[in-house]
Design a protein around this motif. Structure first.
Motif, PDB file in Angstrom:
ATOM      1  N   ASP A  45       0.855  -1.184   0.000  1.00  0.00           N
ATOM      2  CA  ASP A  45       0.000   0.000   0.000  1.00  0.00           C
ATOM      3  C   ASP A  45       0.894   1.238   0.000  1.00  0.00           C
ATOM      4  O   ASP A  45       1.211   1.813   1.035  1.00  0.00           O
ATOM      5  CB  ASP A  45      -0.902  -0.026   1.240  1.00  0.00           C
ATOM      6  CG  ASP A  45      -1.896   1.131   1.280  1.00  0.00           C
ATOM      7  OD1 ASP A  45      -1.789   2.043   0.437  1.00  0.00           O
ATOM      8  OD2 ASP A  45      -2.773   1.116   2.169  1.00  0.00           O
ATOM      9  N   TRP A  46       1.300   1.655  -1.188  1.00  0.00           N
ATOM     10  CA  TRP A  46       2.303   2.711  -1.303  1.00  0.00           C
ATOM     11  C   TRP A  46       1.757   4.071  -0.895  1.00  0.00           C
ATOM     12  O   TRP A  46       2.513   4.921  -0.412  1.00  0.00           O
ATOM     13  CB  TRP A  46       2.848   2.736  -2.725  1.00  0.00           C
ATOM     14  CG  TRP A  46       3.221   1.382  -3.238  1.00  0.00           C
ATOM     15  CD1 TRP A  46       2.729   0.750  -4.338  1.00  0.00           C
ATOM     16  CD2 TRP A  46       4.156   0.458  -2.643  1.00  0.00           C
ATOM     17  NE1 TRP A  46       3.288  -0.488  -4.471  1.00  0.00           N
ATOM     18  CE2 TRP A  46       4.164  -0.698  -3.463  1.00  0.00           C
ATOM     19  CE3 TRP A  46       4.972   0.499  -1.520  1.00  0.00           C
ATOM     20  CZ2 TRP A  46       4.969  -1.798  -3.172  1.00  0.00           C
ATOM     21  CZ3 TRP A  46       5.767  -0.600  -1.230  1.00  0.00           C
ATOM     22  CH2 TRP A  46       5.767  -1.726  -2.053  1.00  0.00           C
ATOM     23  N   THR A  47       0.465   4.319  -1.085  1.00  0.00           N
ATOM     24  CA  THR A  47      -0.126   5.599  -0.688  1.00  0.00           C
ATOM     25  C   THR A  47      -0.036   5.782   0.823  1.00  0.00           C
ATOM     26  O   THR A  47       0.346   6.849   1.318  1.00  0.00           O
ATOM     27  CB  THR A  47      -1.592   5.678  -1.143  1.00  0.00           C
ATOM     28  OG1 THR A  47      -1.651   5.542  -2.563  1.00  0.00           O
ATOM     29  CG2 THR A  47      -2.209   7.011  -0.735  1.00  0.00           C
ATOM     30  N   THR A  48      -0.387   4.738   1.581  1.00  0.00           N
ATOM     31  CA  THR A  48      -0.289   4.806   3.037  1.00  0.00           C
ATOM     32  C   THR A  48       1.162   4.948   3.477  1.00  0.00           C
ATOM     33  O   THR A  48       1.470   5.668   4.438  1.00  0.00           O
ATOM     34  CB  THR A  48      -0.917   3.550   3.672  1.00  0.00           C
ATOM     35  OG1 THR A  48      -2.305   3.501   3.328  1.00  0.00           O
ATOM     36  CG2 THR A  48      -0.771   3.566   5.179  1.00  0.00           C
ATOM     37  N   LEU A  49       2.068   4.285   2.789  1.00  0.00           N
ATOM     38  CA  LEU A  49       3.491   4.409   3.109  1.00  0.00           C
ATOM     39  C   LEU A  49       3.958   5.853   2.925  1.00  0.00           C
ATOM     40  O   LEU A  49       4.667   6.401   3.779  1.00  0.00           O
ATOM     41  CB  LEU A  49       4.315   3.473   2.228  1.00  0.00           C
ATOM     42  CG  LEU A  49       5.829   3.503   2.450  1.00  0.00           C
ATOM     43  CD1 LEU A  49       6.183   2.997   3.842  1.00  0.00           C
ATOM     44  CD2 LEU A  49       6.550   2.669   1.394  1.00  0.00           C
ATOM     45  N   ASP A  50       3.546   6.481   1.825  1.00  0.00           N
ATOM     46  CA  ASP A  50       3.930   7.879   1.585  1.00  0.00           C
ATOM     47  C   ASP A  50       3.381   8.794   2.674  1.00  0.00           C
ATOM     48  O   ASP A  50       4.065   9.707   3.149  1.00  0.00           O
ATOM     49  CB  ASP A  50       3.423   8.334   0.214  1.00  0.00           C
ATOM     50  CG  ASP A  50       4.186   7.688  -0.937  1.00  0.00           C
ATOM     51  OD1 ASP A  50       5.302   7.197  -0.702  1.00  0.00           O
ATOM     52  OD2 ASP A  50       3.651   7.664  -2.058  1.00  0.00           O
TER      53      ASP A  50
END
Length: 445
Positions: free
Chosen positions: A398-403
């Motif tokens: 989940d790259w959006t949450t990571l960002d």
């Protein structure tokens, strides 16, 4: 360690054992790792999820080809192979990756390629699959929900079919499974999130399973009934009160299995070099309370079936989270030993409801953890809560949450966290942990 370009598992450690690094370079693919389990609920592989960073590849006009080359290069890194332990890696393969000459640099004995449901199938792709198949590369038809034209064209070239059991219709699923099994295909069930879903897929003949059902509390009776949990909890409670050697010795003697583990732990460490620890008191002194505490925390997750730690999915997940948390927090300003220990503890106990089969709130209350650790686990509050959200985002790709998490974790970047997660995964999958976890090569009750 072999010499290579790009991100690496560093051997020079900062606070808490964190590797010193300037972060991943441009052209690095962020990595997420999802477990693949067999019919016994044991680890047999990981699907690797990539987020390509191609800013340093402006010389390649085709962005898909640039991303494919970045991912292929990343897969070749020692850190990725170390993160797999002895298990296979399942790779989402784009058309550009399959057609790239560099794909033959990926070891065929360690990796399996997943063919996406929307891949363009033409003569060039089919010819390439034949070439790679002749070199003993293996393929999986990915994310099947409803057979279509792409499914029909690719089926002869794959050894496995991954079916999304959460979206496939209940009427179609048993018929599809029966047909594919009769055709000799390995069946992989994806999106398996409950014990009931796991049992239903097993009954239909599925061979492998992907999902986090093993980390749910309903696994308690099936999986952890034999673990000496109360003895471990009593020991943890004593350890939190800065006990004397005599107090620890008395508590450990109440549970012989813990004595056995501690003797093994003491004799596997650097302190034992040149001499054998033969008494419980000497074992306590040689090991130290910090290592005993961490060893006891991890033992809570040990499966009661006498399996190697690298094959136990829940223990692997907890160990990876805990190690990631301490490595990451050590990179932040004002980190000290107390903060690093709290980070490790947060990662360890973020999954403890799966061990005790009760709600997370009640379990954490019973463990008498500090308020800020409970807040981090239950509500994702504070820096520790943000780091826990970050490692969960990496687990799910989940790259959006990571960002979003990284916005609160400056100066840490997504690339740095991805590299630390790789270090943590390699640490968790290794049967030769140094310092904190030596002696845990095999957990027996």
């Amino acid at each position: 360690m072999e010499t290579r370009d790009g991100p690496t598992l560093h051997s020079d450690a900062g606070p808490g054992g964190a590797a010193a690094s300037s972060g991943a370079p441009e052209g690095f693919a962020h990595l997420g790792r999802q477990p693949v389990l067999d019919r016994d609920g044991m680890l047999c592989g990981f699907e690797l999820l990539f987020r390509g960073n191609v800013e340093n590849h402006a010389d390649i006009e085709d962005e898909d080809s640039a991303t494919a080359q970045v991912i292929i290069r990343t897969i070749g890194e020692f850190g990725v192979r170390a993160a797999l332990g002895g298990h296979k890696g399942y790779l989402n393969a784009s058309r550009a990756m399959l057609l790239a000459d560099a794909i033959t640099l990926i070891p065929r004995d360690r990796f399996v390629f997943e063919l996406p449901p929307d891949i363009e199938v033409d003569a060039a792709l089919l010819g390439r699959l034949v070439q790679l198949h002749a070199k003993r590369y293996r393929f999986v038809l990915d994310e099947v929900v409803q057979p279509d034209a792409t499914f029909a064209k690719l089926l002869p070239y794959v050894e496995s079919v991954k079916i999304d059991v959460s979206r496939c219709s209940p009427e179609l699923l048993p018929r599809l499974a029966k047909v594919l099994k009769s055709a000799g295909k390995i069946l992989i069930a994806m999106k398996v999130e409950t014990q009931d879903a796991f049992e239903e897929a097993k009954a239909l003949g599925f061979d492998l399973f992907q999902g986090y059902f093993f980390a749910r509390p309903q696994m308690l009776t099936a999986r952890r009934a034999s673990a000496p949990r109360q003895a471990l909890l009593n020991l943890l409670q004593l350890l939190s009160s800065d006990p004397s050697v005599a107090q620890l010795e008395a508590e450990l003697k109440l549970t012989p299995v813990l004595v056995m583990h501690l003797m093994r732990l003491a004799n596997s460490g650097e302190e034992s070099f040149g001499r054998k620890v033969t008494t419980l008191r000497d074992a306590i002194i040689a090991t130290g309370t910090n290592r005993i505490t961490r060893w006891t925390q991890m033992l809570l997750y040990a499966d009661g079936r006498k399996v190697p730690i690298e094959d136990d999915p829940l223990l692997q997940l907890a160990a990876t989270r805990a190690r990631f948390m301490e490595l990451a927090v050590a990179r932040l300003p004002n980190a000290n030993r107390q903060v690093i220990d709290a980070a490790f503890l947060t990662g360890v106990f973020s999954l403890v409801d799966a061990v005790f089969g009760d709600t997370l709130e009640r379990t954490l209350e019973d463990l008498t953890l500090s308020r800020h650790i409970r807040a981090a686990i239950l509500n994702r509050e504070g820096t520790l809560g943000t780091l826990l959200s970050a490692v969960e985002a990496l687990e799910h790709g989940d790259w959006t949450t990571l960002d979003r998490a990284c916005e609160k974790l400056a100066p840490l970047t997504p690339s740095e966290l991805a590299e630390l997660a790789l270090n943590a995964a390699a640490w968790a999958t290794s049967a030769d942990h140094s310092a904190d976890s030596q002696g845990l090569e095999r957990l027996e009750d």
